[in-house]
Each structure stands twice: as structure tokens, then as C-alpha cells.
Scaffold this active site. Sequence first.
Site, PDB file in Angstrom:
ATOM      1  N   CYS A 141       6.218  -0.594   7.216  1.00  0.00           N
ATOM      2  CA  CYS A 141       5.783   0.686   6.640  1.00  0.00           C
ATOM      3  C   CYS A 141       6.940   1.238   5.833  1.00  0.00           C
ATOM      4  O   CYS A 141       8.075   1.275   6.316  1.00  0.00           O
ATOM      5  CB  CYS A 141       5.386   1.665   7.737  1.00  0.00           C
ATOM      6  SG  CYS A 141       4.836   3.256   7.079  1.00  0.00           S
ATOM      7  N   LEU A 142       6.648   1.672   4.607  1.00  0.00           N
ATOM      8  CA  LEU A 142       7.714   2.182   3.741  1.00  0.00           C
ATOM      9  C   LEU A 142       8.356   3.437   4.317  1.00  0.00           C
ATOM     10  O   LEU A 142       9.473   3.792   3.911  1.00  0.00           O
ATOM     11  CB  LEU A 142       7.153   2.463   2.340  1.00  0.00           C
ATOM     12  CG  LEU A 142       6.666   1.207   1.597  1.00  0.00           C
ATOM     13  CD1 LEU A 142       5.902   1.601   0.341  1.00  0.00           C
ATOM     14  CD2 LEU A 142       7.832   0.286   1.266  1.00  0.00           C
ATOM     15  N   HIS A 184      -2.527   6.864   7.789  1.00  0.00           N
ATOM     16  CA  HIS A 184      -1.601   7.827   7.173  1.00  0.00           C
ATOM     17  C   HIS A 184      -2.331   9.126   6.784  1.00  0.00           C
ATOM     18  O   HIS A 184      -1.743  10.208   6.856  1.00  0.00           O
ATOM     19  CB  HIS A 184      -0.961   7.245   5.915  1.00  0.00           C
ATOM     20  CG  HIS A 184       0.255   6.399   6.149  1.00  0.00           C
ATOM     21  ND1 HIS A 184       1.408   6.883   6.726  1.00  0.00           N
ATOM     22  CD2 HIS A 184       0.526   5.098   5.838  1.00  0.00           C
ATOM     23  CE1 HIS A 184       2.332   5.912   6.776  1.00  0.00           C
ATOM     24  NE2 HIS A 184       1.809   4.815   6.239  1.00  0.00           N
ATOM     25  N   GLN A 243       2.717   9.975   2.159  1.00  0.00           N
ATOM     26  CA  GLN A 243       4.058   9.367   2.128  1.00  0.00           C
ATOM     27  C   GLN A 243       4.911   9.890   0.980  1.00  0.00           C
ATOM     28  O   GLN A 243       6.130   9.703   0.987  1.00  0.00           O
ATOM     29  CB  GLN A 243       3.964   7.838   2.035  1.00  0.00           C
ATOM     30  CG  GLN A 243       3.412   7.199   3.316  1.00  0.00           C
ATOM     31  CD  GLN A 243       3.357   5.689   3.204  1.00  0.00           C
ATOM     32  OE1 GLN A 243       2.460   5.153   2.576  1.00  0.00           O
ATOM     33  NE2 GLN A 243       4.340   5.013   3.787  1.00  0.00           N
ATOM     34  N   HIS A 254      -4.136   0.694   8.046  1.00  0.00           N
ATOM     35  CA  HIS A 254      -2.790   1.291   8.039  1.00  0.00           C
ATOM     36  C   HIS A 254      -2.756   2.527   7.123  1.00  0.00           C
ATOM     37  O   HIS A 254      -2.249   3.587   7.509  1.00  0.00           O
ATOM     38  CB  HIS A 254      -1.784   0.219   7.580  1.00  0.00           C
ATOM     39  CG  HIS A 254      -0.365   0.667   7.462  1.00  0.00           C
ATOM     40  ND1 HIS A 254       0.660   0.118   8.213  1.00  0.00           N
ATOM     41  CD2 HIS A 254       0.232   1.588   6.654  1.00  0.00           C
ATOM     42  CE1 HIS A 254       1.797   0.702   7.884  1.00  0.00           C
ATOM     43  NE2 HIS A 254       1.568   1.595   6.939  1.00  0.00           N
ATOM     44  N   GLU A 255      -3.304   2.383   5.913  1.00  0.00           N
ATOM     45  CA  GLU A 255      -3.281   3.503   4.958  1.00  0.00           C
ATOM     46  C   GLU A 255      -4.199   4.627   5.414  1.00  0.00           C
ATOM     47  O   GLU A 255      -3.861   5.810   5.287  1.00  0.00           O
ATOM     48  CB  GLU A 255      -3.671   3.033   3.555  1.00  0.00           C
ATOM     49  CG  GLU A 255      -2.825   1.924   2.962  1.00  0.00           C
ATOM     50  CD  GLU A 255      -1.337   2.158   3.044  1.00  0.00           C
ATOM     51  OE1 GLU A 255      -0.898   3.321   3.157  1.00  0.00           O
ATOM     52  OE2 GLU A 255      -0.593   1.167   3.034  1.00  0.00           O
ATOM     53  N   GLY A 278       0.838  -1.194   0.000  1.00  0.00           N
ATOM     54  CA  GLY A 278       0.000   0.000   0.000  1.00  0.00           C
ATOM     55  C   GLY A 278       0.871   1.242   0.000  1.00  0.00           C
ATOM     56  O   GLY A 278       2.074   1.166   0.262  1.00  0.00           O
TER      57      GLY A 278
HETATM   58  O1  GNR Z   1       4.341  -2.514   2.339  1.00  0.00           O
HETATM   59  C1  GNR Z   1       3.666  -2.505   3.366  1.00  0.00           C
HETATM   60  N1  GNR Z   1       3.420  -3.678   3.996  1.00  0.00           N
HETATM   61  C2  GNR Z   1       2.509  -3.827   5.018  1.00  0.00           C
HETATM   62  C3  GNR Z   1       2.506  -5.027   5.700  1.00  0.00           C
HETATM   63  C4  GNR Z   1       1.604  -5.245   6.707  1.00  0.00           C
HETATM   64  C5  GNR Z   1       0.704  -4.262   7.048  1.00  0.00           C
HETATM   65  C6  GNR Z   1       0.707  -3.049   6.389  1.00  0.00           C
HETATM   66  C7  GNR Z   1       1.593  -2.827   5.374  1.00  0.00           C
HETATM   67  S1  GNR Z   1       1.559  -1.321   4.509  1.00  0.00           S
HETATM   68  C8  GNR Z   1       3.190  -1.213   3.910  1.00  0.00           C
HETATM   69  C9  GNR Z   1       3.341  -0.084   2.926  1.00  0.00           C
HETATM   70  C10 GNR Z   1       3.101   1.234   3.621  1.00  0.00           C
HETATM   71  O2  GNR Z   1       3.897   1.767   4.346  1.00  0.00           O
HETATM   72  N2  GNR Z   1       1.945   1.796   3.439  1.00  0.00           N
HETATM   73  O3  GNR Z   1       1.648   2.938   4.055  1.00  0.00           O
HETATM   74 NI    NI Z   2       2.826   2.939   5.900  1.00  0.00          NI
END
Ligand code: GNR
Ligand code: NI
Length: 166
Positions: free
Chosen positions: A93-94, A139, A51, A135-136, A46
Site C-alpha cells: 500500500c502506498l 480506502h 490517499q 483494497h481500493e 491503484g
Molecule cells: O501499488 C499497490 N500494489 C498493490 C499490490 C497488491 C495489492 C494491492 C495493491 S494496491 C497498492 C497501491 C495502493 O496503496 N492503493 O491504495
Molecule cells: Ni492502498
Amino acid sequence: MAIREILEFPDPRLREVGEPVTVFDDSLRQLVEDMAETMYDAPGVGLAAPQIGVSKRIFVIDIAGEDEPSDLMVFINPEILSLDGTQQWEEGCLSFPGATETVKRAEHVRVRAQDAHGKAFELEADGLLAVAIQHENDHLNGVLMIDKLNPIKKRLFSRKVNQARA
Ligand code: GNR
Ligand code: NI
């Protein structure tokens, strides 16, 4: 199409609350394409607009496995309609490269959003897709996975992030 730079913690732009999208034009669709390209390049499951330094309520998700066809999902102006149950997933998270930690989230989510043409849709998800949506969506509100950890896990996670940087 362009790969954009992904901001890393503690960049203050990751703490901004994204603005709703009001205009669904070609420049919006270009932005969504750039987000998808950046996510696939990373690679990640995601990516949220904040980001890449764009303070708007947009995220993309693709949870397809390596041997499956890609399945890009675009969420604009998402609203979480309901959250039920709990699950723990090992999240990354990236914006925190090189570190993961288990995060507790809802097991089941219902979400309403718009696509890149402004058309509204609703979706129910569980498992990894439900985790990714939460998660997204966080953000877009300036909330990061480190905020979801108890003090012990927060300490561990910070150490892993710093080690990955060293
Ligand atoms: O790449 C991502 N992997 C992930 C793994 C488990 C739960 C959430 C994520 S999101 C993350 C990419 C990211 O930072 N999205 O904001
Ligand atoms: Ni993230």
C-alpha cells in the site's frame, strides 16, 4: 496535471469515509487525471482519493504489466455487488511504503461504478484486479490493509513499516 502528495499511515485523513461524487464536471476529471499521474509516478497498481487527502468515493487502478500498454480504470461511487471465494495476495500500500504482507480477500468480485462522465458500468474481476478493487474500495471506507491482518501478521507488518522508515 499534477502529482499529489500521498498520505502515509497513521494520517487520520486515511480513516475518513469518503463522500459520494455528485457533480461530474471538468474539475472532477482533473482530479482523476491527477490521481492517475500520482499512481503512475509512485508507481502503484491503484490509488484511492483519500490517499491524496480528498475524502471522495473515487479510485483508479492499472494492473497492466511493465511490457503491456497502460490500461487505466476509473471507479467513482463504486458498489460491491458480490464477493465469492477466497485468495491470498502479497499486498503493498502506498500509504505504508516499503512493506508488504499477505492479505486474505475474495477471489471473485462484481462491482458497479461510474466513470469520469457519470456513466454507470459493471465489471467482474478475479485475481489481482479483484484484490485491487477490494483494497481500493476499503480506502473509501477508511479501512486499511493492516486492519485485514491477524495479530501476528499485524505485528510483522508494523515492524516492516517501521524498518522501512528508519
Ligand atoms: O501499488 C499497490 N500494489 C498493490 C499490490 C497488491 C495489492 C494491492 C495493491 S494496491 C497498492 C497501491 C495502493 O496503496 N492503493 O491504495
Ligand atoms: Ni492502498
